[in-house]
Design a protein around this motif. Sequence first.
Motif, PDB file in Angstrom:
ATOM      1  N   ILE A  56       0.856  -1.186   0.000  1.00  0.00           N
ATOM      2  CA  ILE A  56       0.000   0.000   0.000  1.00  0.00           C
ATOM      3  C   ILE A  56       0.891   1.235   0.000  1.00  0.00           C
ATOM      4  N   GLY A  57       0.614   2.186  -0.886  1.00  0.00           N
ATOM      5  CA  GLY A  57       1.314   3.458  -0.892  1.00  0.00           C
ATOM      6  C   GLY A  57       0.316   4.597  -0.937  1.00  0.00           C
ATOM      7  N   VAL A 117      -5.308   5.500  -7.411  1.00  0.00           N
ATOM      8  CA  VAL A 117      -4.816   6.120  -8.635  1.00  0.00           C
ATOM      9  C   VAL A 117      -3.842   5.249  -9.416  1.00  0.00           C
ATOM     10  N   LEU A 118      -3.371   4.136  -8.821  1.00  0.00           N
ATOM     11  CA  LEU A 118      -2.391   3.317  -9.520  1.00  0.00           C
ATOM     12  C   LEU A 118      -2.365   1.920  -8.928  1.00  0.00           C
ATOM     13  N   ARG A 119      -2.208   0.913  -9.807  1.00  0.00           N
ATOM     14  CA  ARG A 119      -1.963  -0.458  -9.378  1.00  0.00           C
ATOM     15  C   ARG A 119      -0.694  -0.935 -10.064  1.00  0.00           C
ATOM     16  N   MET A 120       0.145  -1.630  -9.302  1.00  0.00           N
ATOM     17  CA  MET A 120       1.454  -2.020  -9.836  1.00  0.00           C
ATOM     18  C   MET A 120       1.823  -3.422  -9.399  1.00  0.00           C
ATOM     19  N   GLU A 121       2.542  -4.149 -10.273  1.00  0.00           N
ATOM     20  CA  GLU A 121       3.234  -5.373  -9.900  1.00  0.00           C
ATOM     21  C   GLU A 121       4.674  -4.990  -9.572  1.00  0.00           C
ATOM     22  N   LEU A 122       5.148  -5.395  -8.413  1.00  0.00           N
ATOM     23  CA  LEU A 122       6.472  -4.993  -7.954  1.00  0.00           C
ATOM     24  C   LEU A 122       7.457  -6.129  -8.155  1.00  0.00           C
ATOM     25  N   SER A 123       8.501  -5.882  -8.922  1.00  0.00           N
ATOM     26  CA  SER A 123       9.539  -6.884  -9.185  1.00  0.00           C
ATOM     27  C   SER A 123       8.923  -8.199  -9.644  1.00  0.00           C
ATOM     28  N   ASN A 124       8.135  -8.134 -10.740  1.00  0.00           N
ATOM     29  CA  ASN A 124       7.317  -9.287 -11.135  1.00  0.00           C
ATOM     30  C   ASN A 124       8.090 -10.419 -11.803  1.00  0.00           C
ATOM     31  N   SER A 125       9.418 -10.311 -11.856  1.00  0.00           N
ATOM     32  CA  SER A 125      10.200 -11.453 -12.340  1.00  0.00           C
ATOM     33  C   SER A 125      10.435 -12.493 -11.249  1.00  0.00           C
ATOM     34  N   ILE A 126      10.347 -12.092  -9.981  1.00  0.00           N
ATOM     35  CA  ILE A 126      10.616 -13.054  -8.898  1.00  0.00           C
ATOM     36  C   ILE A 126       9.582 -13.031  -7.778  1.00  0.00           C
ATOM     37  N   ASP A 128       5.259 -12.105  -6.472  1.00  0.00           N
ATOM     38  CA  ASP A 128       3.875 -11.834  -6.868  1.00  0.00           C
ATOM     39  C   ASP A 128       3.324 -10.610  -6.141  1.00  0.00           C
ATOM     40  N   GLU A 129       4.216  -9.789  -5.563  1.00  0.00           N
ATOM     41  CA  GLU A 129       3.752  -8.647  -4.766  1.00  0.00           C
ATOM     42  C   GLU A 129       3.011  -7.641  -5.643  1.00  0.00           C
ATOM     43  N   PHE A 130       1.867  -7.200  -5.148  1.00  0.00           N
ATOM     44  CA  PHE A 130       0.994  -6.290  -5.882  1.00  0.00           C
ATOM     45  C   PHE A 130       0.752  -5.051  -5.032  1.00  0.00           C
ATOM     46  N   CYS A 131       0.736  -3.897  -5.668  1.00  0.00           N
ATOM     47  CA  CYS A 131       0.603  -2.629  -4.946  1.00  0.00           C
ATOM     48  C   CYS A 131      -0.660  -1.888  -5.353  1.00  0.00           C
ATOM     49  N   HIS A 132      -1.344  -1.327  -4.365  1.00  0.00           N
ATOM     50  CA  HIS A 132      -2.438  -0.379  -4.573  1.00  0.00           C
ATOM     51  C   HIS A 132      -1.942   0.994  -4.137  1.00  0.00           C
ATOM     52  N   GLY A 133      -2.015   1.976  -5.047  1.00  0.00           N
ATOM     53  CA  GLY A 133      -1.548   3.311  -4.740  1.00  0.00           C
ATOM     54  C   GLY A 133      -2.710   4.283  -4.623  1.00  0.00           C
ATOM     55  N   TYR A 134      -2.678   5.130  -3.585  1.00  0.00           N
ATOM     56  CA  TYR A 134      -3.788   6.037  -3.301  1.00  0.00           C
ATOM     57  C   TYR A 134      -3.317   7.487  -3.217  1.00  0.00           C
ATOM     58  N   ALA A 166      12.590  12.672  -5.878  1.00  0.00           N
ATOM     59  CA  ALA A 166      12.340  11.290  -6.309  1.00  0.00           C
ATOM     60  C   ALA A 166      12.980  11.001  -7.661  1.00  0.00           C
ATOM     61  N   VAL A 167      12.755  11.865  -8.637  1.00  0.00           N
ATOM     62  CA  VAL A 167      13.247  11.569  -9.991  1.00  0.00           C
ATOM     63  C   VAL A 167      14.753  11.796 -10.120  1.00  0.00           C
ATOM     64  N   SER A 168      15.349  12.518  -9.165  1.00  0.00           N
ATOM     65  CA  SER A 168      16.803  12.718  -9.208  1.00  0.00           C
ATOM     66  C   SER A 168      17.553  11.611  -8.466  1.00  0.00           C
ATOM     67  N   GLY A 169      16.811  10.660  -7.884  1.00  0.00           N
ATOM     68  CA  GLY A 169      17.444   9.528  -7.238  1.00  0.00           C
ATOM     69  C   GLY A 169      17.654   9.668  -5.751  1.00  0.00           C
ATOM     70  N   HIS A 170      17.227  10.778  -5.146  1.00  0.00           N
ATOM     71  CA  HIS A 170      17.390  10.953  -3.706  1.00  0.00           C
ATOM     72  C   HIS A 170      16.334  10.191  -2.912  1.00  0.00           C
ATOM     73  N   MET A 171      15.229   9.849  -3.561  1.00  0.00           N
ATOM     74  CA  MET A 171      14.196   9.014  -2.943  1.00  0.00           C
ATOM     75  C   MET A 171      13.901   7.864  -3.909  1.00  0.00           C
ATOM     76  N   PRO A 172      14.737   6.821  -3.927  1.00  0.00           N
ATOM     77  CA  PRO A 172      14.615   5.784  -4.946  1.00  0.00           C
ATOM     78  C   PRO A 172      13.530   4.736  -4.688  1.00  0.00           C
ATOM     79  N   ASP A 173      12.840   4.815  -3.559  1.00  0.00           N
ATOM     80  CA  ASP A 173      11.765   3.855  -3.288  1.00  0.00           C
ATOM     81  C   ASP A 173      10.763   3.851  -4.436  1.00  0.00           C
ATOM     82  N   SER A 174      10.466   2.663  -4.977  1.00  0.00           N
ATOM     83  CA  SER A 174       9.681   2.569  -6.210  1.00  0.00           C
ATOM     84  C   SER A 174       8.257   3.086  -6.052  1.00  0.00           C
ATOM     85  N   LEU A 175       7.601   2.804  -4.918  1.00  0.00           N
ATOM     86  CA  LEU A 175       6.239   3.294  -4.723  1.00  0.00           C
ATOM     87  C   LEU A 175       6.221   4.817  -4.692  1.00  0.00           C
ATOM     88  N   THR A 176       7.226   5.398  -4.044  1.00  0.00           N
ATOM     89  CA  THR A 176       7.306   6.854  -3.953  1.00  0.00           C
ATOM     90  C   THR A 176       7.486   7.483  -5.327  1.00  0.00           C
TER      91      THR A 176
END
Length: 206
Positions: A56-57, A117-126, A128-134, A166-176
């Motif tokens: 959840i993000g 506002v967003l649904r994502m599969e996180l690291s779906n090569s290894i 099954d984690e799924f994210c709901h973004g609000y 975030a986009v400059s890499g100072h906050m690299p967390d993918s959900l963020t």
Amino acid sequence: MTDMPTWLKPHGTPWVVTRETIVYDNPWITLTEHQAIAPTGRPALYGKVAFKNRAIGIVPLHADGTVTLVGQNRFPHANYSWEIPEGGAPLDEDPLDGAKRELAEEVGLAAADWREVLRMELSNSITDEFCHGYLALDLTPTAAAPDETEDLAVVRVPFGEALDAAVSGHMPDSLTVALLLRVHHMAVKGELPADLARLVLADTRP
């Protein structure tokens, strides 16, 4: 939701599992080793991490165009991470209920207006984690109650400043990264109230 373009249709043959063995299990994840047949027809060994919670993000966007962020020490990368409020919702829980709980627990906020506002599969090569973004709007204070393992710092900054970090890499967390970009996209597309969209799109550079 818009209609799906025709080019998004599946191609080829799905994976086929011939044998599976649970290698590790705890209250949060299960690691399973699979003997499988790949889409090419070749035998393959595949390890998959199954999650027992949905990710959840939440982007808590205040009426003045600021967002509330959380800072904490993260275990996997042994780093300090600034992020949007995040957490997990058990698979049998409504993800929105999980988002409301996480927002209150981590940063002491409640929202009157919730938008998925967003649904994502996180690291779906290894995994099954799924994210709901609000997106959480119309925010008011409430009691915070962090988990007993969480030592959290909380900061409120202009949206543009958070997005730049975030986009400059100072906050690299993918959900963020993904959810801040999604809210910016909503502002560009006219999916936010006009006054709030102007604040989201404001240039915060000196």
